[in-house]
Write a protein that holds these residues in place. Structure first.
Motif, short mmCIF file in Angstrom:
data_model
loop_
_atom_site.label_atom_id
_atom_site.label_comp_id
_atom_site.label_asym_id
_atom_site.label_seq_id
_atom_site.Cartn_x
_atom_site.Cartn_y
_atom_site.Cartn_z
N ASN A 1 17.40 20.12 52.14
CA ASN A 1 16.80 21.45 52.37
C ASN A 1 16.62 21.78 53.84
OD1 ASN A 1 16.66 22.26 49.68
ND2 ASN A 1 14.74 21.15 49.37
N LYS A 2 17.42 21.18 54.69
CA LYS A 2 17.40 21.47 56.13
C LYS A 2 18.80 21.90 56.55
CE LYS A 2 13.92 18.02 57.16
NZ LYS A 2 13.64 16.76 57.86
N ILE A 3 18.83 22.79 57.53
CA ILE A 3 20.11 23.17 58.14
C ILE A 3 20.31 22.24 59.32
CG2 ILE A 3 21.41 24.99 59.29
CD1 ILE A 3 19.61 27.01 57.80
N VAL A 4 21.39 21.48 59.29
CA VAL A 4 21.65 20.48 60.32
C VAL A 4 22.89 20.92 61.11
CG1 VAL A 4 22.17 18.05 60.79
CG2 VAL A 4 20.71 18.67 58.85
N PHE A 5 22.71 21.14 62.40
CA PHE A 5 23.81 21.50 63.29
C PHE A 5 24.38 20.19 63.85
CE2 PHE A 5 21.22 25.23 62.94
CZ PHE A 5 22.17 26.22 62.77
N VAL A 6 25.43 19.72 63.20
CA VAL A 6 25.94 18.38 63.46
C VAL A 6 26.54 18.21 64.85
CG1 VAL A 6 26.28 17.83 61.03
CG2 VAL A 6 28.13 18.93 62.29
N ASP A 7 26.97 19.29 65.48
CA ASP A 7 27.60 19.19 66.80
C ASP A 7 26.61 19.42 67.95
OD1 ASP A 7 30.03 18.71 65.55
OD2 ASP A 7 30.58 20.83 65.52
N ILE A 8 25.35 19.66 67.63
CA ILE A 8 24.32 19.87 68.65
C ILE A 8 23.34 18.71 68.55
CG2 ILE A 8 22.57 21.44 69.56
CD1 ILE A 8 23.99 23.69 67.96
N PHE A 9 23.41 17.80 69.52
CA PHE A 9 22.61 16.58 69.37
C PHE A 9 21.99 16.09 70.67
CE2 PHE A 9 27.14 15.72 69.44
CZ PHE A 9 27.28 14.88 70.53
N THR A 10 22.02 16.88 71.73
CA THR A 10 21.31 16.48 72.95
C THR A 10 20.49 17.65 73.49
OG1 THR A 10 23.05 17.16 74.49
CG2 THR A 10 23.21 14.92 73.59
N GLU B 1 18.04 20.22 63.87
CA GLU B 1 17.76 20.56 62.48
C GLU B 1 16.80 21.73 62.41
OE1 GLU B 1 16.14 17.14 60.50
OE2 GLU B 1 18.04 16.04 60.59
N TYR B 2 16.98 22.52 61.36
CA TYR B 2 16.06 23.62 61.08
C TYR B 2 15.50 23.44 59.68
CZ TYR B 2 14.16 28.25 60.29
OH TYR B 2 13.33 29.29 60.01
N ASP B 3 14.20 23.42 59.58
CA ASP B 3 13.50 23.32 58.31
C ASP B 3 12.70 24.61 58.13
OD1 ASP B 3 10.71 22.64 56.97
OD2 ASP B 3 12.14 21.13 56.26
N ARG B 4 12.71 25.15 56.94
CA ARG B 4 12.04 26.43 56.67
C ARG B 4 10.56 26.40 57.06
NH1 ARG B 4 12.92 29.36 51.05
NH2 ARG B 4 13.93 31.04 52.18
N GLN C 1 25.51 21.84 58.31
CA GLN C 1 25.52 21.35 56.94
C GLN C 1 24.10 21.50 56.39
OE1 GLN C 1 26.69 17.26 57.29
NE2 GLN C 1 28.81 17.73 57.82
N ILE C 2 23.99 21.55 55.09
CA ILE C 2 22.68 21.58 54.45
C ILE C 2 22.41 20.18 53.91
CG2 ILE C 2 21.24 22.64 52.66
CD1 ILE C 2 22.22 24.66 54.73
N LYS C 3 21.32 19.57 54.40
CA LYS C 3 20.92 18.23 53.95
C LYS C 3 19.42 18.23 53.71
CE LYS C 3 24.37 15.61 56.59
NZ LYS C 3 24.56 14.63 57.67
#
Length: 116
Positions: A47-56, A8-11, A43-45
């Motif tokens: 107010n965060k950008i969530v890279f759903v396929d990157i999880f490890t 996840e990326y948060d501003r 996806q944007i959830k």
């Protein structure tokens, strides 16, 4: 970043990965741009950008290695392009062109400021 949680990326807080937190804000923003340019699914959830396929951590490290490799290749290609230009024009002419471009770039902000 806990395992099996998406990157996840948060501003404000930037990335939730301890490896990516080793980079300063500018470095993390460049990496964010890279992920988006390379069309990683996000996806944007909340107010965060969530890279759903990157999880490890392994996935993150692999992508960081790809990113670093690509940046190094780009830097070398830029240098090779400059060398090619120097070979064609000669060092003095190329130096004059660069100095002229630099002067133009330095004067642009000044002229915009004067126009206001």
């Amino acid at each position: 970043m806990r395992s099996n949680y998406s990157l996840e990326y948060d501003r404000e807080k930037l990335f939730n990965s301890t490896r990516l937190q080793e980079y300063d804000r500018e470095g993390q923003n460049y990496f964010l741009g890279y992920l988006i340019r390379k069309n990683y699914n996000f996806q944007i959830k909340d107010n965060k950008i969530v890279f759903v396929d990157i999880f490890t951590k392994k996935m993150i490290n692999s992508i960081i290695n790809q990113y670093n490799n690509e940046m190094q290749r780009n830097n070398i290609n830029t240098k090779l392009g400059a060398i090619k230009d120097i070979e064609v024009m000669g060092t003095e002419e190329y130096k004059e062109i660069l100095e002229k471009k630099l002067k133009e770039l330095e004067e642009k902000p000044k002229s915009k400021y004067r126009e206001r």
